[in-house]
Design a protein around this motif. Structure first.
Motif, PDB file in Angstrom:
ATOM      1  N   ASP A   4       0.857  -1.176   0.000  1.00 40.63           N
ATOM      2  CA  ASP A   4       0.000   0.000   0.000  1.00 40.63           C
ATOM      3  C   ASP A   4       0.898   1.232   0.000  1.00 40.63           C
ATOM      4  OD1 ASP A   4      -2.532   1.449   0.354  1.00 40.63           O
ATOM      5  OD2 ASP A   4      -1.670   1.970   2.291  1.00 40.63           O
ATOM      6  N   VAL A   5       0.682   2.125  -0.951  1.00 44.23           N
ATOM      7  CA  VAL A   5       1.499   3.325  -1.059  1.00 44.23           C
ATOM      8  C   VAL A   5       0.614   4.551  -0.901  1.00 44.23           C
ATOM      9  CG1 VAL A   5       3.082   4.645  -2.518  1.00 44.23           C
ATOM     10  CG2 VAL A   5       3.089   2.144  -2.630  1.00 44.23           C
ATOM     11  N   MET A  14       4.825   3.612   2.823  1.00 41.47           N
ATOM     12  CA  MET A  14       4.633   2.277   2.244  1.00 41.47           C
ATOM     13  C   MET A  14       4.369   1.268   3.352  1.00 41.47           C
ATOM     14  SD  MET A  14       7.606   2.132  -0.645  1.00 41.47           S
ATOM     15  CE  MET A  14       7.722   3.425  -1.893  1.00 41.47           C
ATOM     16  N   THR A  15       3.382   0.397   3.100  1.00 36.62           N
ATOM     17  CA  THR A  15       3.019  -0.636   4.065  1.00 36.62           C
ATOM     18  C   THR A  15       2.798  -1.942   3.307  1.00 36.62           C
ATOM     19  OG1 THR A  15       1.836   1.090   5.267  1.00 36.62           O
ATOM     20  CG2 THR A  15       1.437  -1.162   5.972  1.00 36.62           C
ATOM     21  N   SER A  21       4.635  -7.922  -7.144  1.00 36.07           N
ATOM     22  CA  SER A  21       3.452  -7.140  -7.495  1.00 36.07           C
ATOM     23  C   SER A  21       3.668  -5.642  -7.302  1.00 36.07           C
ATOM     24  CB  SER A  21       2.249  -7.601  -6.658  1.00 36.07           C
ATOM     25  OG  SER A  21       2.491  -7.296  -5.292  1.00 36.07           O
ATOM     26  N   ALA A  22       4.798  -5.270  -6.713  1.00 38.08           N
ATOM     27  CA  ALA A  22       5.039  -3.853  -6.452  1.00 38.08           C
ATOM     28  C   ALA A  22       5.554  -3.152  -7.696  1.00 38.08           C
ATOM     29  CB  ALA A  22       6.058  -3.703  -5.322  1.00 38.08           C
ATOM     30  N   THR A  23       4.954  -2.036  -8.030  1.00 40.70           N
ATOM     31  CA  THR A  23       5.492  -1.228  -9.120  1.00 40.70           C
ATOM     32  C   THR A  23       5.422   0.238  -8.731  1.00 40.70           C
ATOM     33  OG1 THR A  23       5.259  -0.518 -11.400  1.00 40.70           O
ATOM     34  CG2 THR A  23       3.267  -1.348 -10.325  1.00 40.70           C
ATOM     35  N   PHE A  24       6.550   0.910  -8.949  1.00 39.32           N
ATOM     36  CA  PHE A  24       6.622   2.323  -8.582  1.00 39.32           C
ATOM     37  C   PHE A  24       6.732   3.210  -9.820  1.00 39.32           C
ATOM     38  CE2 PHE A  24       8.982   0.211  -4.941  1.00 39.32           C
ATOM     39  CZ  PHE A  24       7.883   0.221  -4.101  1.00 39.32           C
ATOM     40  N   ALA A  25       6.436   2.624 -10.996  1.00 40.46           N
ATOM     41  CA  ALA A  25       6.668   3.340 -12.248  1.00 40.46           C
ATOM     42  C   ALA A  25       5.967   4.697 -12.303  1.00 40.46           C
ATOM     43  CB  ALA A  25       6.234   2.464 -13.419  1.00 40.46           C
ATOM     44  N   VAL A  43       6.795  -1.799   6.056  1.00 46.43           N
ATOM     45  CA  VAL A  43       7.131  -2.836   5.069  1.00 46.43           C
ATOM     46  C   VAL A  43       7.573  -4.102   5.799  1.00 46.43           C
ATOM     47  CG1 VAL A  43       8.753  -3.482   3.234  1.00 46.43           C
ATOM     48  CG2 VAL A  43       7.688  -1.218   3.219  1.00 46.43           C
ATOM     49  N   THR A  44       6.994  -5.244   5.414  1.00 54.45           N
ATOM     50  CA  THR A  44       7.230  -6.493   6.144  1.00 54.45           C
ATOM     51  C   THR A  44       8.063  -7.514   5.375  1.00 54.45           C
ATOM     52  OG1 THR A  44       5.141  -7.313   5.261  1.00 54.45           O
ATOM     53  CG2 THR A  44       5.075  -6.319   7.453  1.00 54.45           C
ATOM     54  N   PHE A  45       8.239  -7.290   4.068  1.00 56.97           N
ATOM     55  CA  PHE A  45       8.919  -8.276   3.234  1.00 56.97           C
ATOM     56  C   PHE A  45       9.452  -7.605   1.979  1.00 56.97           C
ATOM     57  CE2 PHE A  45       8.740 -11.263  -0.361  1.00 56.97           C
ATOM     58  CZ  PHE A  45       9.461 -12.347   0.130  1.00 56.97           C
TER      59      PHE A  45
END
Ligand SMILES: [Zn+2]
Length: 156
Positions: A4-5, A14-15, A21-25, A43-45
Motif C-alpha cells: 500500500d502506497v 509504504m506498508t 506485485s510492487a510497481t513504482f513506475a 514494510v514487512t517483506f
C-alpha cells in the motif's frame, strides 16, 4: 498483503510487501519536485524483484533532481540495501532512521526498535549501534545480527 502506497505532499508511506506485485513506475510523477520523504516502517517483506523496483524508484527520483530522505526504514529493507553497492558507495540517499533486530542477552527477548541515524551518526560510522533497553527486563539489548548487515551503508 500487497504493498500500500500513500502519498501526502512530499511524504510517501509504504506498508506491506515490496515483491513481484510492487510497481513504482507512476510514483515519481505523483510527487512534487522537492525533497521526498519515504517512510517504509510498515514494510514487512522485500524480495529481489521488489528490490529492483525500489532501486529504480530511488534512481528515478534522483535523476529528476529530487533529494530523498528515508524515514523508519524497515529491518527487511535496510539489510537488503546494505548489499547494494550503489547505496553503500556514494550516499545516494539520506537515512534518518531505521529498524534493527535487537536481542536481550539477559532474558532472550527480541525486538526491532527504531534507531535514530542522525543522532547516532558518529557511532554508526564506526559500525556500532546505540544501546537499547530491553522492553521486557530493562537490560541493555545488543544487535541480533552482524553489524555489517545494517551498518555498511553508514560506514565513514
Ligand atoms: Zn531482557
Amino acid at each position: 498483503m500487497r504493498l500500500d502506497v500513500q502519498v501526502a505532499g512530499n511524504r510517501v508511506t509504504m506498508t506491506g510487501r515490496i515483491d513481484d506485485s510492487a510497481t513504482f513506475a507512476d510514483l515519481p510523477a505523483r510527487l512534487p519536485t522537492s525533497e521526498i520523504v519515504i517512510d517504509t516502517g510498515g514494510v514487512t517483506f522485500v524480495n529481489s524483484i521488489g528490490m529492483r523496483e525500489w532501486i529504480r524508484l530511488l534512481r528515478g527520483l534522483r535523476e529528476t533532481g529530487r533529494r530523498v530522505r528515508l524515514d523508519r526504514v524497515a529491518d527487511v529493507l535496510i539489510t537488503q540495501m546494505n548489499l547494494i553497492a550503489e547505496f553503500v558507495g556514494e550516499r545516494a540517499v539520506t537515512i534518518s532512521s531505521f529498524h534493527a533486530q535487537y536481542v536481550c542477552p539477559a532474558c532472550g527477548a527480541e525486538s526491532a526498535p527504531l534507531v535514530d541515524a542522525v543522532a547516532n551518526a558518529p557511532l554508526l560510522q564506526q559500525m556500532k549501534v546505540p544501546a537499547m533497553p530491553c522492553p521486557e527486563c530493562g537490560a541493555q539489548m545488543e544487535l541480533g545480527d552482524f553489524p555489517e548487515r545494517y551498518l555498511t551503508i553508514f560506514k565513514g
